[in-house]
Design a protein around this motif. Structure first.
Motif, PDB file in Angstrom:
ATOM      1  N   TYR A 264      53.499 -18.402  -7.776  1.00 25.07           N
ATOM      2  CA  TYR A 264      54.485 -18.090  -8.811  1.00 25.07           C
ATOM      3  C   TYR A 264      55.273 -19.343  -9.187  1.00 25.07           C
ATOM      4  CZ  TYR A 264      57.802 -18.139  -4.917  1.00 25.07           C
ATOM      5  OH  TYR A 264      58.554 -18.526  -3.827  1.00 25.07           O
ATOM      6  N   ASP A 265      55.857 -19.287 -10.382  1.00 26.91           N
ATOM      7  CA  ASP A 265      56.716 -20.353 -10.883  1.00 26.91           C
ATOM      8  C   ASP A 265      58.166 -19.962 -10.598  1.00 26.91           C
ATOM      9  OD1 ASP A 265      58.201 -22.196 -12.283  1.00 26.91           O
ATOM     10  OD2 ASP A 265      57.053 -22.024 -14.151  1.00 26.91           O
ATOM     11  N   PRO A 266      58.820 -20.600  -9.640  1.00 30.32           N
ATOM     12  CA  PRO A 266      60.180 -20.193  -9.271  1.00 30.32           C
ATOM     13  C   PRO A 266      61.206 -20.453 -10.366  1.00 30.32           C
ATOM     14  CG  PRO A 266      59.599 -22.239  -8.177  1.00 30.32           C
ATOM     15  CD  PRO A 266      58.363 -21.753  -8.855  1.00 30.32           C
ATOM     16  N   ARG A 267      60.825 -21.233 -11.375  1.00 29.19           N
ATOM     17  CA  ARG A 267      61.726 -21.460 -12.508  1.00 29.19           C
ATOM     18  C   ARG A 267      61.748 -20.260 -13.442  1.00 29.19           C
ATOM     19  NH1 ARG A 267      58.546 -26.905 -13.866  1.00 29.19           N
ATOM     20  NH2 ARG A 267      56.946 -25.326 -13.509  1.00 29.19           N
ATOM     21  N   ALA A 268      60.719 -19.410 -13.319  1.00 26.84           N
ATOM     22  CA  ALA A 268      60.604 -18.265 -14.227  1.00 26.84           C
ATOM     23  C   ALA A 268      60.889 -16.921 -13.549  1.00 26.84           C
ATOM     24  CB  ALA A 268      59.196 -18.234 -14.835  1.00 26.84           C
ATOM     25  N   VAL A 269      60.560 -16.813 -12.261  1.00 27.39           N
ATOM     26  CA  VAL A 269      60.708 -15.537 -11.554  1.00 27.39           C
ATOM     27  C   VAL A 269      61.240 -15.772 -10.151  1.00 27.39           C
ATOM     28  CG1 VAL A 269      58.892 -14.339 -12.849  1.00 27.39           C
ATOM     29  CG2 VAL A 269      58.297 -15.629 -10.782  1.00 27.39           C
ATOM     30  N   LYS A 270      61.796 -14.717  -9.569  1.00 35.15           N
ATOM     31  CA  LYS A 270      62.254 -14.781  -8.186  1.00 35.15           C
ATOM     32  C   LYS A 270      61.045 -14.680  -7.254  1.00 35.15           C
ATOM     33  CE  LYS A 270      66.790 -12.684  -9.032  1.00 35.15           C
ATOM     34  NZ  LYS A 270      67.690 -11.553  -8.696  1.00 35.15           N
ATOM     35  N   PRO A 271      61.139 -15.226  -6.044  1.00 37.61           N
ATOM     36  CA  PRO A 271      60.025 -15.118  -5.102  1.00 37.61           C
ATOM     37  C   PRO A 271      59.688 -13.654  -4.828  1.00 37.61           C
ATOM     38  CG  PRO A 271      61.642 -16.713  -4.317  1.00 37.61           C
ATOM     39  CD  PRO A 271      62.266 -16.013  -5.493  1.00 37.61           C
ATOM     40  N   PRO A 272      58.455 -13.230  -5.070  1.00 31.71           N
ATOM     41  CA  PRO A 272      58.094 -11.831  -4.801  1.00 31.71           C
ATOM     42  C   PRO A 272      57.919 -11.607  -3.301  1.00 31.71           C
ATOM     43  CG  PRO A 272      56.188 -13.043  -5.599  1.00 31.71           C
ATOM     44  CD  PRO A 272      57.336 -13.997  -5.668  1.00 31.71           C
ATOM     45  N   ALA A 273      58.519 -10.569  -2.796  1.00 30.74           N
ATOM     46  CA  ALA A 273      58.399 -10.245  -1.372  1.00 30.74           C
ATOM     47  C   ALA A 273      57.226  -9.320  -1.098  1.00 30.74           C
ATOM     48  CB  ALA A 273      59.685  -9.595  -0.874  1.00 30.74           C
ATOM     49  N   SER A 274      56.736  -8.668  -2.150  1.00 34.14           N
ATOM     50  CA  SER A 274      55.626  -7.730  -2.005  1.00 34.14           C
ATOM     51  C   SER A 274      54.908  -7.625  -3.335  1.00 34.14           C
ATOM     52  CB  SER A 274      56.147  -6.351  -1.591  1.00 34.14           C
ATOM     53  OG  SER A 274      56.914  -5.786  -2.667  1.00 34.14           O
TER      54      SER A 274
ATOM     55  N   ALA B 144      46.288 -18.947 -17.675  1.00 35.97           N
ATOM     56  CA  ALA B 144      46.959 -19.980 -18.470  1.00 35.97           C
ATOM     57  C   ALA B 144      48.300 -19.506 -19.026  1.00 35.97           C
ATOM     58  CB  ALA B 144      46.052 -20.438 -19.609  1.00 35.97           C
ATOM     59  N   LYS B 145      48.470 -18.183 -19.165  1.00 30.78           N
ATOM     60  CA  LYS B 145      49.704 -17.636 -19.732  1.00 30.78           C
ATOM     61  C   LYS B 145      50.603 -16.986 -18.682  1.00 30.78           C
ATOM     62  CE  LYS B 145      47.442 -16.637 -24.172  1.00 30.78           C
ATOM     63  NZ  LYS B 145      47.056 -15.561 -25.122  1.00 30.78           N
ATOM     64  N   ALA B 146      50.176 -17.043 -17.419  1.00 26.85           N
ATOM     65  CA  ALA B 146      50.887 -16.322 -16.363  1.00 26.85           C
ATOM     66  C   ALA B 146      51.929 -17.203 -15.686  1.00 26.85           C
ATOM     67  CB  ALA B 146      49.886 -15.828 -15.322  1.00 26.85           C
ATOM     68  N   ASN B 147      52.969 -16.560 -15.172  1.00 23.35           N
ATOM     69  CA  ASN B 147      53.902 -17.262 -14.285  1.00 23.35           C
ATOM     70  C   ASN B 147      53.695 -16.811 -12.831  1.00 23.35           C
ATOM     71  OD1 ASN B 147      55.270 -14.774 -14.055  1.00 23.35           O
ATOM     72  ND2 ASN B 147      56.710 -15.311 -15.693  1.00 23.35           N
ATOM     73  N   THR B 148      52.709 -15.920 -12.641  1.00 23.89           N
ATOM     74  CA  THR B 148      52.386 -15.388 -11.324  1.00 23.89           C
ATOM     75  C   THR B 148      50.878 -15.160 -11.260  1.00 23.89           C
ATOM     76  OG1 THR B 148      54.498 -14.197 -11.356  1.00 23.89           O
ATOM     77  CG2 THR B 148      52.922 -13.582  -9.636  1.00 23.89           C
ATOM     78  N   ILE B 149      50.215 -15.709 -10.240  1.00 24.39           N
ATOM     79  CA  ILE B 149      48.769 -15.564 -10.115  1.00 24.39           C
ATOM     80  C   ILE B 149      48.422 -15.046  -8.728  1.00 24.39           C
ATOM     81  CG2 ILE B 149      46.534 -16.737 -10.188  1.00 24.39           C
ATOM     82  CD1 ILE B 149      47.729 -18.777 -12.083  1.00 24.39           C
ATOM     83  N   VAL B 150      47.634 -13.978  -8.703  1.00 24.60           N
ATOM     84  CA  VAL B 150      47.158 -13.402  -7.453  1.00 24.60           C
ATOM     85  C   VAL B 150      45.768 -13.974  -7.175  1.00 24.60           C
ATOM     86  CG1 VAL B 150      46.553 -11.283  -6.231  1.00 24.60           C
ATOM     87  CG2 VAL B 150      48.485 -11.293  -7.838  1.00 24.60           C
ATOM     88  N   ALA B 151      45.639 -14.717  -6.064  1.00 22.05           N
ATOM     89  CA  ALA B 151      44.381 -15.392  -5.747  1.00 22.05           C
ATOM     90  C   ALA B 151      44.370 -15.782  -4.284  1.00 22.05           C
ATOM     91  CB  ALA B 151      44.217 -16.631  -6.631  1.00 22.05           C
ATOM     92  N   TRP B 152      43.232 -16.281  -3.818  1.00 20.93           N
ATOM     93  CA  TRP B 152      43.167 -16.821  -2.463  1.00 20.93           C
ATOM     94  C   TRP B 152      44.224 -17.902  -2.302  1.00 20.93           C
ATOM     95  CZ3 TRP B 152      41.036 -13.786   0.705  1.00 20.93           C
ATOM     96  CH2 TRP B 152      39.858 -13.097   0.417  1.00 20.93           C
ATOM     97  N   ASP B 153      44.781 -18.013  -1.111  1.00 17.70           N
ATOM     98  CA  ASP B 153      45.880 -18.964  -0.932  1.00 17.70           C
ATOM     99  C   ASP B 153      45.447 -20.412  -1.116  1.00 17.70           C
ATOM    100  OD1 ASP B 153      44.451 -18.860   1.499  1.00 17.70           O
ATOM    101  OD2 ASP B 153      46.229 -19.153   2.724  1.00 17.70           O
ATOM    102  N   HIS B 154      44.174 -20.725  -0.857  1.00 20.74           N
ATOM    103  CA  HIS B 154      43.757 -22.111  -1.065  1.00 20.74           C
ATOM    104  C   HIS B 154      43.739 -22.467  -2.548  1.00 20.74           C
ATOM    105  CE1 HIS B 154      39.547 -21.413  -2.387  1.00 20.74           C
ATOM    106  NE2 HIS B 154      39.531 -20.426  -1.513  1.00 20.74           N
ATOM    107  N   LEU B 155      43.467 -21.495  -3.412  1.00 19.11           N
ATOM    108  CA  LEU B 155      43.499 -21.749  -4.857  1.00 19.11           C
ATOM    109  C   LEU B 155      44.931 -21.934  -5.342  1.00 19.11           C
ATOM    110  CD1 LEU B 155      40.822 -19.154  -6.043  1.00 19.11           C
ATOM    111  CD2 LEU B 155      40.558 -21.636  -5.887  1.00 19.11           C
ATOM    112  N   ASN B 156      45.832 -21.072  -4.884  1.00 17.77           N
ATOM    113  CA  ASN B 156      47.238 -21.207  -5.280  1.00 17.77           C
ATOM    114  C   ASN B 156      47.872 -22.464  -4.692  1.00 17.77           C
ATOM    115  OD1 ASN B 156      48.135 -19.226  -7.146  1.00 17.77           O
ATOM    116  ND2 ASN B 156      47.974 -17.641  -5.572  1.00 17.77           N
ATOM    117  N   ALA B 157      47.492 -22.810  -3.448  1.00 16.93           N
ATOM    118  CA  ALA B 157      48.034 -24.022  -2.834  1.00 16.93           C
ATOM    119  C   ALA B 157      47.548 -25.268  -3.565  1.00 16.93           C
ATOM    120  CB  ALA B 157      47.659 -24.086  -1.359  1.00 16.93           C
ATOM    121  N   ALA B 158      46.290 -25.278  -3.979  1.00 15.64           N
ATOM    122  CA  ALA B 158      45.767 -26.419  -4.738  1.00 15.64           C
ATOM    123  C   ALA B 158      46.481 -26.531  -6.080  1.00 15.64           C
ATOM    124  CB  ALA B 158      44.259 -26.256  -4.946  1.00 15.64           C
TER     125      ALA B 158
END
Length: 355
Positions: A162-172, A231-245
């Motif tokens: 997620y982009d913390p500039r756009a949304v709060k950290p999601p807890a769930s 490309a238009k999302a501020n939050t992406i659900v994916a494997w953690d290695h993809l989000n970490a990269a």
């Protein structure tokens, strides 16, 4: 296979066996070496030494890999390192192929090795040549075929980037239904293992996947106009290695693994029975499961299957391990019957409910 939750070191996906085998050692005594057998079930049985295996592979001169995008878990650097180290040409076949596609197209493309999701590997086990790498004892029992047909090289957790500039950290995952989140999956869950994992993580209830819950969540996001493309999302659900990269490339991008949905998954390796370069195929596996190969996978933010054993021996890259998204606890692994039932449900309901 049953649902398993294995003890994990802080920086790695799952526990490994307690064996202290070394994957980088080579025998120097040339006496009593076995007859050369490029289709042997272990390095010791068919080659005797790593030098002999490397020589046999170099004589073959090539290796055919399939479904290894260069930006996936650092495979670009891994392929180049292998090619340079052993002077072997690596032919990269269909980098974008799915696990099922790999097996379907194998008779035509003739790959030497496969990188597969576990369910596909189990179903296709009769297509593989058994081979136990030197680090075999370091691999958790529940992520390897006892006969050596397939074995996990790396894994990960489903995560929320997620982009913390756009949304709060999601807890769930339920938090994604709150206003402001523009959510994307990593592809179509009917075709992409990463996207399918995202729906399943959102479906977890007390450690059990409930596909209808995951479909319902994404259907609500779709109805609200907040399910979009990456490309238009501020939050992406994916494997953690993809989000970490993605986070490593983009300042500010954060990654979280919800505590109530610690769904994990592995990618397993296998050698084709019909491998045109059988020695090179075995050398590739030895390289991937060596300390060097496992650390290179971790450099791509994957969680190496030998990670805990390497941590105990002091050979794990601790600096890179600290960069992995924090895991909330041991992973929950879906059983193959659970995965099959979930896929059948999504095939029936996803297009109708989400589109």
């Amino acid at each position: 296979m049953t649902v398993r939750t294995c003890a994990a070191a802080a920086a790695i996906l799952a526990s490994a066996g307690c064996g202290a085998s070394s994957t980088d050692s080579t025998a120097t005594d040339t006496k009593n070496l076995p007859p050369l057998n490029t289709r042997a079930t272990s390095m010791k049985a068919g080659f005797g030494t790593m030098e002999r295996l490397a020589e046999a592979a170099k004589r073959e001169g090539e290796l055919n890999v399939i479904a290894l995008p260069r930006d996936w878990v650092n495979y670009g650097e891994i392929i180049d390192a292998f090619a340079d180290k052993y002077d072997i040409k690596v032919n990269e076949l269909e980098p974008g192929a799915s696990s099922k596609r790999q097996l379907d197209i194998a008779p035509q493309l003739k790959p030497d090795v496969f990188d597969l999701t576990m369910d596909v590997a189990v179903a296709g086990a009769d297509r593989f040549a058994p081979y136990k790498v030197q680090g075999w004892q370091d691999l958790p029992d529940h992520v390897k075929d006892p006969a050596g047909g397939w074995y996990a090289a790396y894994g990960g957790y489903v995560s929320i980037g997620y982009d913390p500039r756009a949304v709060k950290p999601p807890a769930s995952f339920a938090d994604l239904l709150k206003p402001g989140y523009r959510v994307a999956l990593d592809g179509d869950p009917l075709r992409s293992a990463s996207a399918f994992g995202g729906v399943m993580a959102a479906s977890m209830r007390a450690g059990v996947p409930r596909p209808e819950q995951g479909v319902a969540l994404f259907a609500k996001l779709k109805q609200a106009g907040r399910l979009t493309e990456p490309a238009k999302a501020n939050t992406i659900v994916a494997w953690d290695h993809l989000n970490a990269a993605r986070g490593a490339r983009s300042d500010g991008w954060k990654v979280t693994i919800p505590r109530d949905a610690a769904l994990g998954g592995y990618h397993v390796q296998a050698i084709s029975k019909a491998a045109p370069h059988p020695a090179a195929a075995r050398l590739w596996q030895e390289f991937l499961f060596s300390d060097e190969g496992q650390n290179l996978l971790q450099k791509g933010f994957a969680r190496p299957a030998r990670g805990e054993a390497m941590l105990m021996k002091g050979t794990l890259d601790a600096e890179q391990a600290a960069k992995l998204p924090k895991a909330p606890g041991p992973p929950v692994l879906m059983t193959i019957p659970q995965a099959d039932a979930a896929k059948a449900y999504l095939k029936k309901e996803w297009a109708k409910s989400v589109g």
